[in-house]
Write a protein that holds these residues in place. Structure first.
Motif, PDB file in Angstrom:
ATOM      1  N   ASN A 131     -22.054 -10.201 -18.056  1.00 22.81           N
ATOM      2  CA  ASN A 131     -21.820  -9.245 -16.968  1.00 22.81           C
ATOM      3  C   ASN A 131     -20.338  -9.134 -16.650  1.00 22.81           C
ATOM      4  O   ASN A 131     -19.818  -8.036 -16.398  1.00 22.81           O
ATOM      5  CB  ASN A 131     -22.579  -9.684 -15.711  1.00 22.81           C
ATOM      6  N   ALA A 132     -19.639 -10.277 -16.669  1.00 16.81           N
ATOM      7  CA  ALA A 132     -18.206 -10.278 -16.362  1.00 16.81           C
ATOM      8  C   ALA A 132     -17.424  -9.483 -17.410  1.00 16.81           C
ATOM      9  O   ALA A 132     -16.483  -8.751 -17.080  1.00 16.81           O
ATOM     10  CB  ALA A 132     -17.678 -11.710 -16.300  1.00 16.81           C
ATOM     11  N   ILE A 133     -17.811  -9.612 -18.676  1.00 18.37           N
ATOM     12  CA  ILE A 133     -17.150  -8.879 -19.756  1.00 18.37           C
ATOM     13  C   ILE A 133     -17.323  -7.375 -19.562  1.00 18.37           C
ATOM     14  O   ILE A 133     -16.380  -6.595 -19.704  1.00 18.37           O
ATOM     15  CB  ILE A 133     -17.711  -9.311 -21.130  1.00 18.37           C
ATOM     16  N   LEU A 134     -18.538  -6.961 -19.223  1.00 15.06           N
ATOM     17  CA  LEU A 134     -18.820  -5.535 -19.059  1.00 15.06           C
ATOM     18  C   LEU A 134     -18.135  -4.957 -17.823  1.00 15.06           C
ATOM     19  O   LEU A 134     -17.672  -3.815 -17.829  1.00 15.06           O
ATOM     20  CB  LEU A 134     -20.326  -5.306 -18.998  1.00 15.06           C
ATOM     21  N   GLN A 135     -18.072  -5.740 -16.761  1.00 17.64           N
ATOM     22  CA  GLN A 135     -17.392  -5.261 -15.552  1.00 17.64           C
ATOM     23  C   GLN A 135     -15.889  -5.112 -15.787  1.00 17.64           C
ATOM     24  O   GLN A 135     -15.262  -4.164 -15.307  1.00 17.64           O
ATOM     25  CB  GLN A 135     -17.670  -6.215 -14.391  1.00 17.64           C
ATOM     26  N   ALA A 136     -15.319  -6.047 -16.562  1.00 20.06           N
ATOM     27  CA  ALA A 136     -13.904  -5.922 -16.923  1.00 20.06           C
ATOM     28  C   ALA A 136     -13.694  -4.691 -17.798  1.00 20.06           C
ATOM     29  O   ALA A 136     -12.693  -3.973 -17.659  1.00 20.06           O
ATOM     30  CB  ALA A 136     -13.440  -7.181 -17.656  1.00 20.06           C
TER      31      ALA A 136
END
Length: 306
Positions: A131-136
């Motif tokens: 999720n963190a990768i996609l939000q970045a």
């Protein structure tokens, strides 16, 4: 033949990465070729519009009827059609038929796809790391898209005829969809872990970085996006460009400006070519204060209606 455990030795690290990259590339390619693209669920209306746009018999009423199946998307299309970037004649429309007619069938496809991907980047329920990768990614793609619009406007405002084919709306959408392949890779990584496998996150990030453009090209090609979108996603020039200066050049300039703004240490190895007009555009955008630059980025996103 090396024993599997030998792959973890430093001298065999490249072999390990190449093997895993090949595996992920095959998984993504298989998903695309079978029509089961490994993306988190995309609204049915978006997928249906993509299929309709591949048919020559599709008309404005077909796309409008499809949008009625998803009131949320229908409202977005009407809002975008009335936005500053997409409403060039400054005439307000209130119905779907007019909105689709104004935007064009393919541009509606681009808009609903970009909107769906942006929403998914913030709403998917994978692992915390994924999720963190996609939000970045969502943050970076919005910045790139907005910066591309600013560069495009700079060129168009020069009044020189060789740059008037550039469109702010297409610059925005090609920037938003530039890393769509990352979705496939992150989802495959999540499923890979869910099946009981292990892959270090740092190694996964290296794979995402090296394979994103390949996966993006496969996805955009399968959905019928034109060469301009594919060039931006892959950072590769077309062998037979329609124009001497195109969206890939805009993307490279926008990326260079963002690297300069972030004081990215890799900017010394990043080269971009531009003419006298481009030098003027780069000078103006590079010399904006940080507050003013951020304000213009936000204004572009707000003006898009997305």
């Amino acid at each position: 033949m090396n024993h599997l455990s030998f792959y973890w030795l430093p001298e065999n690290k490249e072999l390990l990465l190449q093997g895993i990259e090949s595996e992920f590339s095959q998984l993504v390619e298989q998903s695309i070729s079978t029509g089961k693209i490994s993306l988190p669920p995309i609204p049915n209306a978006v997928l249906k519009i993509q299929r309709l746009c591949s048919l020559e018999s599709t008309g404005v009423s077909d796309i409008a009827e499809c949008l009625l199946e998803d009131p949320g998307l229908a409202a977005i299309v009407v809002r975008v059609a009335n936005s500053v970037i997409f409403n060039r004649r400054n005439i307000t429309c209130t119905d779907l038929i007019t909105a689709v007619s104004r935007l064009g069938i393919l541009r509606v496809r681009d808009i609903v796809t970009a909107q769906a991907i942006e929403q998914l980047k913030h709403s998917v329920n994978l692992s915390q790391e994924c999720n963190a990768i996609l939000q970045a990614s969502a943050h970076n793609s919005r910045e790139l898209a907005a910066a591309m619009v600013m560069v495009t406007k700079g060129y168009r405002e020069s009044g020189e005829p060789q740059f008037q084919h550039l469109e702010a709306d297409k610059a925005l959408l090609s920037g938003l969809l530039a890393d769509i392949g990352l979705f496939c890779l992150v989802n495959e990584y999540y499923l890979y872990l869910e099946r009981g496998n292990y892959l270090d996150e740092q190694i996964a990030l290296q794979i995402f970085n090296s394979q994103c453009s390949i996966a993006s090209k496969q996805v955009l090609s399968s959905w019928g996006f034109d060469q301009d979108f594919i060039e931006v996603a892959t950072n590769q020039d077309s062998p037979n460009p329609a124009y001497e200066f195109s969206y890939i050049d805009v993307a490279r300039m926008a990326n260079h400006i963002l690297m300069f703004r972030r004081q990215d240490t890799e900017i010394d190895d990043h080269f971009v070519e531009f003419d006298v007009t481009g030098a003027d555009v780069m000078y103006k955008l590079s010399n904006l204060s940080e507050a003013e630059f951020r304000t213009q980025i936000d204004e572009v996103i707000n003006a898009s209606g997305l």
